[in-house]
Design a protein around this motif. Structure first.
Motif, PDB file in Angstrom:
ATOM      1  N   LEU A 111      43.978  41.439   0.654  1.00  0.00           N
ATOM      2  CA  LEU A 111      44.562  40.368   1.461  1.00  0.00           C
ATOM      3  C   LEU A 111      45.644  39.612   0.688  1.00  0.00           C
ATOM      4  N   LYS A 112      45.453  39.501  -0.630  1.00  0.00           N
ATOM      5  CA  LYS A 112      46.487  38.857  -1.434  1.00  0.00           C
ATOM      6  C   LYS A 112      47.753  39.707  -1.454  1.00  0.00           C
ATOM      7  N   GLN A 113      47.556  41.015  -1.531  1.00  0.00           N
ATOM      8  CA  GLN A 113      48.695  41.915  -1.575  1.00  0.00           C
ATOM      9  C   GLN A 113      49.337  42.103  -0.198  1.00  0.00           C
ATOM     10  N   ASN A 114      48.484  42.057   0.846  1.00  0.00           N
ATOM     11  CA  ASN A 114      48.972  42.276   2.222  1.00  0.00           C
ATOM     12  C   ASN A 114      48.397  41.187   3.130  1.00  0.00           C
ATOM     13  N   PRO A 115      49.001  40.012   3.148  1.00  0.00           N
ATOM     14  CA  PRO A 115      48.469  38.909   3.959  1.00  0.00           C
ATOM     15  C   PRO A 115      48.350  39.285   5.427  1.00  0.00           C
ATOM     16  N   ALA A 116      47.310  38.782   6.060  1.00  0.00           N
ATOM     17  CA  ALA A 116      47.063  39.092   7.470  1.00  0.00           C
ATOM     18  C   ALA A 116      47.943  38.231   8.376  1.00  0.00           C
ATOM     19  N   PRO A 117      48.262  38.731   9.565  1.00  0.00           N
ATOM     20  CA  PRO A 117      49.008  37.922  10.543  1.00  0.00           C
ATOM     21  C   PRO A 117      48.179  36.707  10.962  1.00  0.00           C
ATOM     22  N   ASP A 118      48.839  35.750  11.583  1.00  0.00           N
ATOM     23  CA  ASP A 118      48.127  34.565  12.062  1.00  0.00           C
ATOM     24  C   ASP A 118      47.090  34.967  13.116  1.00  0.00           C
ATOM     25  N   LYS A 119      45.836  34.570  12.882  1.00  0.00           N
ATOM     26  CA  LYS A 119      44.742  35.004  13.754  1.00  0.00           C
ATOM     27  C   LYS A 119      44.845  34.373  15.137  1.00  0.00           C
ATOM     28  N   GLU A 120      45.332  33.131  15.224  1.00  0.00           N
ATOM     29  CA  GLU A 120      45.377  32.433  16.507  1.00  0.00           C
ATOM     30  C   GLU A 120      46.473  32.981  17.418  1.00  0.00           C
ATOM     31  N   SER A 121      47.648  33.192  16.857  1.00  0.00           N
ATOM     32  CA  SER A 121      48.781  33.601  17.692  1.00  0.00           C
ATOM     33  C   SER A 121      48.899  35.112  17.850  1.00  0.00           C
ATOM     34  N   ARG A 122      48.348  35.864  16.901  1.00  0.00           N
ATOM     35  CA  ARG A 122      48.451  37.333  16.962  1.00  0.00           C
ATOM     36  C   ARG A 122      47.076  37.956  16.712  1.00  0.00           C
ATOM     37  N   GLN A 123      46.176  37.694  17.636  1.00  0.00           N
ATOM     38  CA  GLN A 123      44.779  38.083  17.434  1.00  0.00           C
ATOM     39  C   GLN A 123      44.610  39.599  17.302  1.00  0.00           C
ATOM     40  N   MET A 124      45.239  40.395  18.171  1.00  0.00           N
ATOM     41  CA  MET A 124      45.089  41.840  18.117  1.00  0.00           C
ATOM     42  C   MET A 124      45.682  42.407  16.820  1.00  0.00           C
ATOM     43  N   ALA A 125      46.832  41.878  16.411  1.00  0.00           N
ATOM     44  CA  ALA A 125      47.448  42.347  15.163  1.00  0.00           C
ATOM     45  C   ALA A 125      46.560  42.000  13.967  1.00  0.00           C
ATOM     46  N   TRP A 126      45.936  40.805  14.051  1.00  0.00           N
ATOM     47  CA  TRP A 126      45.027  40.394  12.957  1.00  0.00           C
ATOM     48  C   TRP A 126      43.833  41.343  12.871  1.00  0.00           C
ATOM     49  N   VAL A 127      43.244  41.690  14.011  1.00  0.00           N
ATOM     50  CA  VAL A 127      42.085  42.594  14.026  1.00  0.00           C
ATOM     51  C   VAL A 127      42.471  43.956  13.463  1.00  0.00           C
ATOM     52  N   GLN A 128      43.616  44.482  13.896  1.00  0.00           N
ATOM     53  CA  GLN A 128      44.052  45.794  13.407  1.00  0.00           C
ATOM     54  C   GLN A 128      44.316  45.761  11.897  1.00  0.00           C
ATOM     55  N   HIS A 129      44.931  44.677  11.427  1.00  0.00           N
ATOM     56  CA  HIS A 129      45.231  44.554  10.004  1.00  0.00           C
ATOM     57  C   HIS A 129      43.940  44.498   9.186  1.00  0.00           C
ATOM     58  N   MET A 130      42.978  43.686   9.627  1.00  0.00           N
ATOM     59  CA  MET A 130      41.721  43.544   8.894  1.00  0.00           C
ATOM     60  C   MET A 130      40.921  44.849   8.917  1.00  0.00           C
ATOM     61  N   ASN A 131      40.942  45.553  10.036  1.00  0.00           N
ATOM     62  CA  ASN A 131      40.238  46.839  10.106  1.00  0.00           C
ATOM     63  C   ASN A 131      40.858  47.857   9.157  1.00  0.00           C
TER      64      ASN A 131
END
Length: 374
Positions: free
Chosen positions: A337-357
């Protein structure tokens, strides 16, 4: 005041300690194992320790519901290890000699290699293992040698790891290989011949079993026993399938044997006597990574698996792997996560889920490679 309870694993170790001191004791064990070839080595060892003359074992409910037989009052149960619940516990089985018949009762099906089945079995051995011969007994011996060579190639590292403290320490790697192959080949051959009705007791003597004396510690006995059990089971299951084909069905009723046990005490529980054995193991169920590690050891490192199971180190090891894997997953996720920060969870929920997965998949791949499948 000394307790009357005998620990399950202590009984396994005491039994293993005595198996290879005398070649006659090892043959006695192999005779029991040949009848109970469908069981894994740990169960074969514990049945031998408690009821060496058992012929067909099953749980109470199986005798009652599936076989329509009753278990006689006062019968002695056989304690075995049950891993199905995610943590080790004991369950109990009874031998067929402990049961009685009702109307429409079923007898255990025990196949026999009669004269009319020798040719089909010989053809199966030739087709399956590429070994032909005029006598099935010689084919079985040759099959044993082939399987032992393959087993060493696949498990030599784990076998070499259990020589400490045993007489195998006197040998270099080539010597250990020779001693293992000699002990395993004669043991598998004996087991196959015994189960197929060739009565091999008179065929072998002390010199044939000379190599077993080098397996002089519980861990080395576990390694040898697990190998012999796995290889014998494979061949005997193939023979059973051949014998039980419709054109060659030849069944034999199981025989009742005596119930001598090996210094095991019992307590009356209801109408039955259960062995005074306990299992001091963690009660916390295994999680995902512990279960994956156990499956890997069972399927790919059987020597290590059975050795750890019977010396009591398996579940502490699995729990340690579980905890280490969870900790490593957390640390790796933080680093990713430090190397690849996640998108904003509130405004881009689907992108956040895909990134975390995606990050979780990367972290888990490292855990599986470094901890689980190694």
């Amino acid at each position: 005041m000394p307790s009357k309870t005998e620990e399950y694993l202590a009984l396994a170790q005491r039994t293993a300690n005595g198996l290879t001191r005398y070649w006659e004791s090892w043959m006695d064990y192999l005779t029991t194992a040949s009848r109970l070839y469908k069981y894994p080595f740990a169960d074969q060892l514990m049945i031998y320790a408690q009821r060496p003359d058992a012929t067909a074992c099953a749980e109470f409910d199986i005798w009652r519901n599936r076989m329509n037989r009753y278990v006689r009052r006062g019968s002695k149960g056989i304690a075995l290890l049950d891993e199905s619940s995610g943590f080790p516990r004991l369950h109990y089985v009874f031998d067929v000699s402990d049961t009685g018949v009702r109307r429409n009762s079923r007898d255990p099906e025990v196949w026999q290699l009669g004269p009319d089945l020798v040719q089909p079995v010989s053809e199966m051995l030739a087709a399956t293992y590429g070994i032909s011969g005029e006598r099935v007994s010689q084919q079985l011996a040759d099959v044993a040698g082939k399987l032992v060579a393959d087993y060493w190639d696949n498990n030599s590292g784990d076998i070499l790891a259990i020589v400490d403290g045993s007489l195998l320490m006197d040998y270099d790697e080539a010597g250990v290989e020779m001693q293992f192959k000699s002990a395993a080949a004669i043991s598998v051959t004996y087991t196959l011949l015994e189960r197929c009705g060739y009565e091999p007791t008179g065929w072998f003597d002390k010199d044939d079993f000379q190599a077993i004396y080098n397996f002089s510690t519980p861990d080395s006995v576990y390694a040898l026993g697990a190998a012999v059990s796995d290889m014998s089971r494979e061949v005997l299951r193939n023979i059973e399938r051949t014998v039980k084909k419709p054109f060659a069905a030849a069944m034999q009723k199981g025989a009742n044997m005596n119930t001598n046990s090996r210094n095991v005490t019992y307590s009356t529980v209801g109408d039955y006597q259960l062995p005074n054995l306990t299992l001091n193991q963690p009660r916390k169920p295994l999680g995902k990574y512990g279960r994956l590690r156990r499956t890997y050891l069972m399927n790919h490192r059987p020597v290590l698996y059975h050795t750890m199971l019977l010396n009591g180190s398996l579940y502490p090891h699995l729990m340690e792997v579980e905890q280490t894997a969870e900790s490593q997953m957390q640390q790796t996720m933080e680093q990713l996560l430090k190397q690849n920060p996640a998108p904003d969870k509130e405004s881009r929920q689907m992108a956040w889920v895909q990134h975390m997965n995606s990050l979780k998949a990367q972290a888990e791949e490292l855990v599986l490679t470094e901890l689980i499948y190694s």
